[in-house]
Design an enzyme around this catalytic site. Structure first.
Site, PDB file in Angstrom:
ATOM      1  N   GLN A 113       0.842  -1.326   0.057  1.00  0.00           N
ATOM      2  CA  GLN A 113       0.119   0.127  -0.103  1.00  0.00           C
ATOM      3  C   GLN A 113       0.779   1.276   0.152  1.00  0.00           C
ATOM      4  OE1 GLN A 113      -3.401  -1.076   0.626  1.00  0.00           O
ATOM      5  NE2 GLN A 113      -3.971   0.863  -0.510  1.00  0.00           N
ATOM      6  N   LYS A 116       1.822   1.656  -3.740  1.00  0.00           N
ATOM      7  CA  LYS A 116       0.506   1.985  -4.463  1.00  0.00           C
ATOM      8  C   LYS A 116      -0.055   3.539  -4.266  1.00  0.00           C
ATOM      9  CE  LYS A 116      -2.491  -1.291  -3.673  1.00  0.00           C
ATOM     10  NZ  LYS A 116      -3.625  -1.974  -3.216  1.00  0.00           N
ATOM     11  N   LYS A 128      -2.769  -1.065   6.478  1.00  0.00           N
ATOM     12  CA  LYS A 128      -3.676  -2.116   6.235  1.00  0.00           C
ATOM     13  C   LYS A 128      -4.005  -2.634   7.609  1.00  0.00           C
ATOM     14  CE  LYS A 128      -5.844  -4.059   2.896  1.00  0.00           C
ATOM     15  NZ  LYS A 128      -5.810  -3.528   1.289  1.00  0.00           N
ATOM     16  N   GLY A 167     -12.484  -0.535   2.810  1.00  0.00           N
ATOM     17  CA  GLY A 167     -12.872  -1.977   2.690  1.00  0.00           C
ATOM     18  C   GLY A 167     -11.538  -2.755   1.880  1.00  0.00           C
ATOM     19  N   ASP A 168     -11.628  -3.890   2.037  1.00  0.00           N
ATOM     20  CA  ASP A 168     -10.941  -5.076   1.364  1.00  0.00           C
ATOM     21  C   ASP A 168     -11.680  -6.232   1.367  1.00  0.00           C
ATOM     22  OD1 ASP A 168      -7.929  -5.267   0.218  1.00  0.00           O
ATOM     23  OD2 ASP A 168      -8.294  -7.262   1.254  1.00  0.00           O
ATOM     24  N   THR A 211     -12.147   0.503  -8.136  1.00  0.00           N
ATOM     25  CA  THR A 211     -10.949  -0.519  -8.206  1.00  0.00           C
ATOM     26  C   THR A 211     -11.199  -1.339  -9.510  1.00  0.00           C
ATOM     27  OG1 THR A 211     -10.742  -0.664  -5.809  1.00  0.00           O
ATOM     28  CG2 THR A 211      -9.201  -2.322  -7.133  1.00  0.00           C
ATOM     29  N   ASN A 242     -16.020  -7.168  -4.951  1.00  0.00           N
ATOM     30  CA  ASN A 242     -16.168  -6.007  -5.391  1.00  0.00           C
ATOM     31  C   ASN A 242     -15.177  -5.777  -6.492  1.00  0.00           C
ATOM     32  OD1 ASN A 242     -14.592  -2.985  -4.833  1.00  0.00           O
ATOM     33  ND2 ASN A 242     -16.625  -2.688  -4.646  1.00  0.00           N
ATOM     34  N   SER A 385     -10.749   6.529  -3.044  1.00  0.00           N
ATOM     35  CA  SER A 385     -10.879   6.695  -1.543  1.00  0.00           C
ATOM     36  C   SER A 385     -10.338   8.097  -1.290  1.00  0.00           C
ATOM     37  CB  SER A 385     -10.191   5.684  -0.733  1.00  0.00           C
ATOM     38  OG  SER A 385     -10.868   4.699  -0.757  1.00  0.00           O
TER      39      SER A 385
HETATM   40  P1  NDP Z   1     -14.414  -9.190  -1.855  1.00  0.00           P
HETATM   41  O1  NDP Z   1     -14.429  -9.751  -0.597  1.00  0.00           O
HETATM   42  O2  NDP Z   1     -15.636  -8.191  -2.450  1.00  0.00           O
HETATM   43  O3  NDP Z   1     -14.301 -10.372  -2.944  1.00  0.00           O
HETATM   44  C1  NDP Z   1     -13.254 -11.372  -2.927  1.00  0.00           C
HETATM   45  C2  NDP Z   1     -13.659 -12.325  -3.814  1.00  0.00           C
HETATM   46  O4  NDP Z   1     -12.515 -13.318  -3.943  1.00  0.00           O
HETATM   47  C3  NDP Z   1     -14.692 -13.379  -3.596  1.00  0.00           C
HETATM   48  O5  NDP Z   1     -15.276 -13.620  -4.921  1.00  0.00           O
HETATM   49  C4  NDP Z   1     -14.208 -14.353  -2.908  1.00  0.00           C
HETATM   50  O6  NDP Z   1     -14.910 -15.500  -2.886  1.00  0.00           O
HETATM   51  C5  NDP Z   1     -12.777 -14.477  -3.728  1.00  0.00           C
HETATM   52  N1  NDP Z   1     -11.773 -15.075  -2.644  1.00  0.00           N
HETATM   53  C6  NDP Z   1     -11.453 -14.449  -1.527  1.00  0.00           C
HETATM   54  N2  NDP Z   1     -10.394 -15.094  -0.846  1.00  0.00           N
HETATM   55  C7  NDP Z   1     -10.227 -16.164  -1.653  1.00  0.00           C
HETATM   56  C8  NDP Z   1      -9.315 -17.559  -1.550  1.00  0.00           C
HETATM   57  N3  NDP Z   1      -8.572 -17.504  -0.485  1.00  0.00           N
HETATM   58  N4  NDP Z   1      -9.478 -18.390  -2.413  1.00  0.00           N
HETATM   59  C9  NDP Z   1     -10.421 -18.086  -3.513  1.00  0.00           C
HETATM   60  N5  NDP Z   1     -10.923 -17.208  -3.589  1.00  0.00           N
HETATM   61  C10 NDP Z   1     -11.103 -16.073  -2.684  1.00  0.00           C
HETATM   62  O7  NDP Z   1     -13.064  -8.526  -1.754  1.00  0.00           O
HETATM   63  P2  NDP Z   1     -12.388  -7.424  -3.076  1.00  0.00           P
HETATM   64  O8  NDP Z   1     -13.144  -7.897  -4.235  1.00  0.00           O
HETATM   65  O9  NDP Z   1     -12.495  -6.231  -2.337  1.00  0.00           O
HETATM   66  O10 NDP Z   1     -10.753  -7.916  -3.035  1.00  0.00           O
HETATM   67  C11 NDP Z   1     -10.193  -8.927  -4.263  1.00  0.00           C
HETATM   68  C12 NDP Z   1      -8.756  -8.257  -4.189  1.00  0.00           C
HETATM   69  O11 NDP Z   1      -8.662  -7.261  -4.611  1.00  0.00           O
HETATM   70  C13 NDP Z   1      -7.981  -8.725  -2.846  1.00  0.00           C
HETATM   71  O12 NDP Z   1      -6.909  -9.178  -3.178  1.00  0.00           O
HETATM   72  C14 NDP Z   1      -8.002  -7.068  -2.237  1.00  0.00           C
HETATM   73  O13 NDP Z   1      -6.944  -6.816  -1.416  1.00  0.00           O
HETATM   74  C15 NDP Z   1      -7.841  -6.398  -3.589  1.00  0.00           C
HETATM   75  N6  NDP Z   1      -8.153  -4.923  -3.628  1.00  0.00           N
HETATM   76  C16 NDP Z   1      -9.275  -4.569  -3.244  1.00  0.00           C
HETATM   77  C17 NDP Z   1      -9.692  -3.185  -3.349  1.00  0.00           C
HETATM   78  C18 NDP Z   1     -10.922  -2.544  -2.954  1.00  0.00           C
HETATM   79  O14 NDP Z   1     -11.079  -1.546  -2.960  1.00  0.00           O
HETATM   80  N7  NDP Z   1     -11.901  -3.179  -2.544  1.00  0.00           N
HETATM   81  C19 NDP Z   1      -8.704  -2.244  -3.858  1.00  0.00           C
HETATM   82  C20 NDP Z   1      -7.465  -2.858  -4.188  1.00  0.00           C
HETATM   83  C21 NDP Z   1      -7.214  -4.294  -4.310  1.00  0.00           C
HETATM   84  P3  NDP Z   1     -16.081 -15.876  -1.995  1.00  0.00           P
HETATM   85  O15 NDP Z   1     -17.162 -14.967  -2.519  1.00  0.00           O
HETATM   86  O16 NDP Z   1     -16.295 -17.214  -1.839  1.00  0.00           O
HETATM   87  O17 NDP Z   1     -15.701 -15.367  -0.476  1.00  0.00           O
HETATM   88  O1  2IT Z   2      -5.864  -2.751  -1.471  1.00  0.00           O
HETATM   89  C1  2IT Z   2      -6.326  -1.547  -1.842  1.00  0.00           C
HETATM   90  O2  2IT Z   2      -5.882  -0.549  -2.136  1.00  0.00           O
HETATM   91  C2  2IT Z   2      -7.566  -1.373  -0.956  1.00  0.00           C
HETATM   92  N1  2IT Z   2      -8.151  -2.385  -0.290  1.00  0.00           N
HETATM   93  C3  2IT Z   2      -8.398  -0.204  -0.826  1.00  0.00           C
HETATM   94  C4  2IT Z   2      -7.946   0.713   0.138  1.00  0.00           C
HETATM   95  C5  2IT Z   2      -8.572   1.994   0.233  1.00  0.00           C
HETATM   96  O3  2IT Z   2      -8.084   2.860   1.292  1.00  0.00           O
HETATM   97  O4  2IT Z   2      -9.488   2.543  -0.446  1.00  0.00           O
END
Ligand code: NDP
Ligand code: 2IT
Length: 453
Positions: A113, A116, A128, A167-168, A211, A242, A385
């Protein structure tokens, strides 16, 4: 000491002083080893001990989170907030609620982070947090009580100019709402202390989408530079949360065809293209398993995880031009990238954090594939954000189009900066090198300016 030895020394002492943090070592090693040409050119980073300093968080908070389940039983989880680096702005970064969470995972995410956030060009430091709490199968009341208990401790360490979580994985609008309410109750202050807030109470339009949209904008920038585009391209996406959901939506806007998505239980292949509306209704609104997709689209194929070929992720066995890993870390390994490449894939754009293993990255770079590294490609979420923080601070509300335009501009700037920096250091087009060096340089120079802190 040679630069190689300097990097090696810091890597070794990191492993020795923080045992068992595998994902953290992986993130540190990737960044530090790509800094070699910068450190060769600029001895000041060694002179000022920047590497030794940057791998240690300014502060890490670990706390007990106790809450009562619906049966009246006391449940216990571990909460974390790692405030890694505030050289260029207040701490900023998401919260992850997932049973796999441990200190090493939070530290890898916090470390990523830093760079980034620097790449976004905005004034945000790196942090984080999260918990090993598993939101799956919990009632709304249980989620609320957990979030409230989590915030009782977290509230002591955050604030709109101090540290602004978001969120994450496992933390979306609902959890941000519960935590925001509790923060307000504890402090009496209505402030932009969290981002990803609801649109009625300080949230920014387009943060939910940011994202995923940003990831696709980044991929389009890569292809445009090479005189190509996403138009007409078949794409594979992993995840259905997401990031994945809004990646899929934006891929359609760009004229591409996303044919896969996945969750922790299995994957869907729909050769006609994933139906965005159904997916949103099943996963985002309904919080159900992805297998439900077959009820609406019986001709699609569902493969449960236990049927994946050993050591591979079945999402990557589907032929495509571009792959968008958007679920979690290390979900795309050497086997996967070899299969992707053999099937004609030429671009991997990382929506998730650290989704490709080091061996997969080496392969992509050796084959000169297009590669959008996570800290550049998925920076649109945190950048938006920061746009939410700006709106809160100035008591304004921007339109969707205004935020989306800014997001598009930020992703273009990140691409340009990463590309330009890769060229400056003699490896034109290696965006991992460019992003790591550009992200690091701004933070390291700020640390030098601010003295021995
Ligand atoms: P969500 O919780 O919305 O979705 C996560 C997705 O990934 C779900 O479909 C989940 O499945 C699946 N998943 C999670 N863990 C595993 C695992 N161990 N094995 C297989 N599938 C898995 O999270 P986000 O979409 O927010 O985050 C996804 C990725 O993006 C992460 O790496 C996060 O750090 C990164 N990210 C997120 C940002 C954000 O703004 N939200 C910003 C930048 C990066 P299930 O539905 O079954 O739980
Ligand atoms: O990994 C990431 O960049 C996030 N989960 C979003 C962080 C944020 O503060 O919006």
């Amino acid at each position: 000491m040679s630069v190689k030895n300097y990097i090696d020394k810091v890597l070794k002492s990191t492993v020795q002083s923080t045992p068992g943090q595998t994902e953290f070592y992986q993130a540190v090693e990737e960044v530090l080893t790509t800094l070699e040409p910068l450190l060769q050119a600029e001895p000041k980073y060694d002179n000022y001990n920047i590497l030794e300093r940057i791998v240690i968080p300014e502060r890490q908070i670990l706390f007990r989170v106790v809450w009562m389940d619906d049966q009246g039983k006391i449940q216990t989880n571990i909460g974390y907030r790692v405030q890694f680096n505030s050289a260029i702005g207040p701490y900023k970064g998401g919260l992850r609620f997932h049973p796999s969470v441990n200190l090493g995972i939070i530290k890898f995410l916090g470390f990523e982070q830093i760079f980034k956030n620097s790449l976004t060009g905005l004034a945000i430091g790196g942090a984080k947090g999260g918990s090993n709490f598993d939101p799956k199968g919990k009632s709304e009341g249980e989620i609320m009580r957990f979030c409230q208990s989590f915030m009782v401790e977290l509230s002591k360490h955050i604030g709109e100019t101090r540290d602004v979580p978001a969120g994450d994985i496992g933390v979306g609008g609902r959890e941000i709402g519960f935590m925001f309410g509790e923060y307000k109750r504890l402090t009496g202050s209505f402030e932009g202390v969290l981002t990803g807030k609801g649109l009625n109470w300080g949230g920014s339009l387009a943060r939910t989408e940011a994202t995923g949209f940003g990831s696709v904008y980044f991929a389009e920038n890569i292809l445009n530079k090479a005189g190509d585009s996403l138009k007409g391209k078949t794409c594979t996406v992993s995840g259905s949360g997401n990031v994945a959901l809004y990646t899929i939506q934006k891929l359609y806007d760009m004229g591409a065809l996303p044919v896969t998505c996945s969750d922790s239980k299995g994957m869907i292949y729909d050769e006609n293209g994933i139906d965005f509306k159904s997916l949103k209704s099943i996963k985002e609104i309904g919080r159900k398993d992805l297998s439900e997709y077959l009820k609406v689209h019986p001709k699609a194929t569902y493969t449960p995880v236990h049927q994946y070929a050993e050591g591979t992720n079945a999402v990557w066995s589907v032929p495509c031009f571009a792959a968008f890993p958007s679920a979690t870390q290390n979900e795309l390994n050497l086997n996967d990238i070899q299969i992707l490449y053999k099937n004609g894939c030429r671009l991997v754009n990382e929506g998730a954090n650290m989704p490709s293993t080091p061996e997969a990255i080496d392969f992509m770079i050796a084959k000169k594939m297009f590669y959008g590294p996570a800290k550049a490609a998925n920076a649109g979420g945190v950048a938006t954000s920061q746009l939410e923080m700006s709106q809160n601070a100035s008591m304004q509300k921007w339109s969707f189009a205004e935020v989306d335009d800014k997001l598009r501009g930020i992703m273009k700037n990140i691409f340009d900066l990463s590309y330009k920096t890769s060229k400056e250091f003699g490896d034109e087009g290696n965006l991992m090198l460019g992003a790591n060096i550009a992200g690091f340089r701004k933070v390291a120079d700020s640390m030098i300016d601010q003295g021995a802190v």
